[in-house]
Enzyme design. Structure first.
Site, PDB file in Angstrom:
ATOM      1  N   HIS A 157       0.866  -1.094   0.015  1.00 53.86           N
ATOM      2  CA  HIS A 157       0.048   0.061   0.082  1.00 53.86           C
ATOM      3  C   HIS A 157       0.870   1.161  -0.147  1.00 53.86           C
ATOM      4  O   HIS A 157       0.514   2.460  -0.291  1.00 53.86           O
ATOM      5  CB  HIS A 157      -1.156  -0.111   1.229  1.00 53.86           C
ATOM      6  CG  HIS A 157      -1.992  -1.066   1.220  1.00 53.86           C
ATOM      7  ND1 HIS A 157      -2.871  -1.114   0.237  1.00 53.86           N
ATOM      8  CD2 HIS A 157      -2.352  -1.996   1.956  1.00 53.86           C
ATOM      9  CE1 HIS A 157      -3.447  -2.271   0.286  1.00 53.86           C
ATOM     10  NE2 HIS A 157      -3.385  -2.649   1.442  1.00 53.86           N
ATOM     11  N   ASP A 191      -3.051 -10.601  -2.825  1.00 49.50           N
ATOM     12  CA  ASP A 191      -3.554  -9.997  -1.514  1.00 49.50           C
ATOM     13  C   ASP A 191      -4.890  -9.765  -1.509  1.00 49.50           C
ATOM     14  O   ASP A 191      -5.102  -9.326  -2.856  1.00 49.50           O
ATOM     15  CB  ASP A 191      -2.820  -8.831  -0.910  1.00 49.50           C
ATOM     16  CG  ASP A 191      -3.067  -8.375   0.589  1.00 49.50           C
ATOM     17  OD1 ASP A 191      -2.180  -8.875   1.250  1.00 49.50           O
ATOM     18  OD2 ASP A 191      -4.059  -7.850   0.506  1.00 49.50           O
ATOM     19  N   HIS A 193      -6.373  -7.195  -0.539  1.00 46.44           N
ATOM     20  CA  HIS A 193      -6.594  -5.867  -0.982  1.00 46.44           C
ATOM     21  C   HIS A 193      -5.695  -5.403  -2.036  1.00 46.44           C
ATOM     22  O   HIS A 193      -4.596  -5.883  -2.198  1.00 46.44           O
ATOM     23  CB  HIS A 193      -6.510  -5.032   0.364  1.00 46.44           C
ATOM     24  CG  HIS A 193      -7.048  -5.436   1.515  1.00 46.44           C
ATOM     25  ND1 HIS A 193      -6.787  -6.491   2.445  1.00 46.44           N
ATOM     26  CD2 HIS A 193      -8.460  -4.971   2.010  1.00 46.44           C
ATOM     27  CE1 HIS A 193      -7.686  -6.569   3.301  1.00 46.44           C
ATOM     28  NE2 HIS A 193      -8.580  -5.863   3.038  1.00 46.44           N
ATOM     29  N   ASP A 281      -4.881 -12.832   3.222  1.00 42.11           N
ATOM     30  CA  ASP A 281      -6.264 -12.416   3.699  1.00 42.11           C
ATOM     31  C   ASP A 281      -7.089 -12.724   3.115  1.00 42.11           C
ATOM     32  O   ASP A 281      -8.330 -12.641   2.831  1.00 42.11           O
ATOM     33  CB  ASP A 281      -6.142 -10.959   3.721  1.00 42.11           C
ATOM     34  CG  ASP A 281      -5.465 -10.136   2.820  1.00 42.11           C
ATOM     35  OD1 ASP A 281      -4.994 -10.613   1.820  1.00 42.11           O
ATOM     36  OD2 ASP A 281      -5.156  -8.908   3.154  1.00 42.11           O
TER      37      ASP A 281
END
Length: 342
Positions: A157, A191, A193, A281
């Site tokens: 991120h 991931d 996200h 995740d």
């Protein structure tokens, strides 16, 4: 054996809580994540070889990130041992540049309130990035087909100018920038996200293909990007691909996107190196993800990635159901090893 990089100073940073939608909650990015992974890897010494990375050159961090970020993290080193700072004011005026020597202005360099600073942030994040950098160096030598970087805190991120999403340095991005000097690089982000930081780093780059398969950013972090119409710009047009997927999908449904869209794009790009930004995740019990993967699915996924035949660096990203995280990481890495004589 698969070389696996980790430095004990990555455990020094221990965020306790975060602010999420106005609520104070336990911070998911705990040291238990890395400790669980370490235990799982050390239990298989015949397959995984733990190594400590060397300190990366400062130039590797400065090449990927604005020097203001390094200054800010260095400023946070002056905090008392028991004090943590949470950015809470995020100015929108483009003329407001911010002073990285003043923690009260940290919001100028951050995009959320869940990514705290304390006197151990810099060291832990720098060693996390060093794992990815050292892994890239080893991969470039051509002695190992697969290398794993246990990068914690995660990194995908973090942008060139801002931190957030539990990410301080973009570990996968730093590795990609290093390998880019030797050839074309594909980054496959698995991931849950969207890897907004990695996307932003290479959005205008035609030597780095970035692909992210993730939960719908209309519902999940980072919310503001990760949509299919974000395909790169300038020379990088067509070299950024996003595949947002609906919630509750099974591994088999997820694999359809990998097989029909992501892998053909990678093979068409023909990279010299592949970086897998490996978030877990997607696991069915993860508290902040919403896919339905089982542990055995990661073995299947790892084997499919290995079938591509590219020198591969696996960089740890998310994954917050701690009890099963080590088993899931080991499963993915074991899958990548099945085509080789490990």
């Amino acid at each position: 054996m698969i070389p696996c990089f980790f430095h004990p100073d990555q455990l020094a940073f221990k965020p306790v809580y975060e602010w999420a939608f106005g609520e104070k909650i336990d911070h998911p990015e705990t040291t238990a994540r890395a400790e669980n992974i370490l235990a799982a890897l050390k239990a298989r010494p015949e397959l995984f070889e733990m190594r400590a990375p060397k300190a990366q050159p400062l130039s590797a961090l400065r090449d990927a990130h604005n020097y203001n970020l390094l200054t800010l993290y260095n400023t946070a080193r002056q905090l008392p041992e028991d004090e943590t700072f949470y950015p809470s004011v995020f100015p929108r005026d483009p003329k407001t540049k911010g002073d990285p020597t003043t923690l009260r202005q940290a919001g100028c360099f951050c995009f959320d309130s869940g990514t705290p600073l304390n006197n151990r942030t810099f060291d832990a994040a720098a060693w996390s990035a060093a794992c990815a950098y050292e892994g890239a160096r080893l991969l470039k030598k051509g002695e190992h087909p697969v290398v794993y970087a246990l990068s914690r805190p995660p990194g995908h991120h973090a942008t060139k100018d801002h931190f957030g999403g539990y990410s301080y340095f973009n570990n996968s991005g730093i590795a990609a920038r290093y390998l880019r000097r030797a050839g074309r690089v594909a980054v496959l982000d698995i991931d849950f996200h969207h890897g907004n930081g990695t996307q932003s780093m290479f959005y205008r780059d035609d030597k780095v293909l970035t692909i992210s398969i993730h939960g719908d950013p209309g519902e999940f972090y980072p919310f503001y990007c990760g949509f299919p119409n974000e395909t790169g710009s300038g020379r990088g047009e067509g070299y950024n691909l996003n595949f947002p997927l609906p919630t509750k999908i099974t591994f088999e449904e997820w694999m359809q996107t990998l097989e029909q869209d992501a892998l053909p794009a990678i093979e068409n790009f023909a990279p010299d190196y592949l970086i897998v930004a490996a978030g877990f995740d997607t696991y069915r019990l993860d508290p902040i993800g919403d896919f339905e993967f089982f542990t055995a699915d990661y073995t299947t996924l790892g084997a499919r990635i290995a079938e591509l035949g590219y020198p591969t660096l696996v960089v740890q990203e998310g994954g917050y159901y701690t009890p099963d995280l080590g088993a899931n990481v080991a499963a993915l890495l074991e899958g990548t090893s099945r085509l080789y004589n490990f």
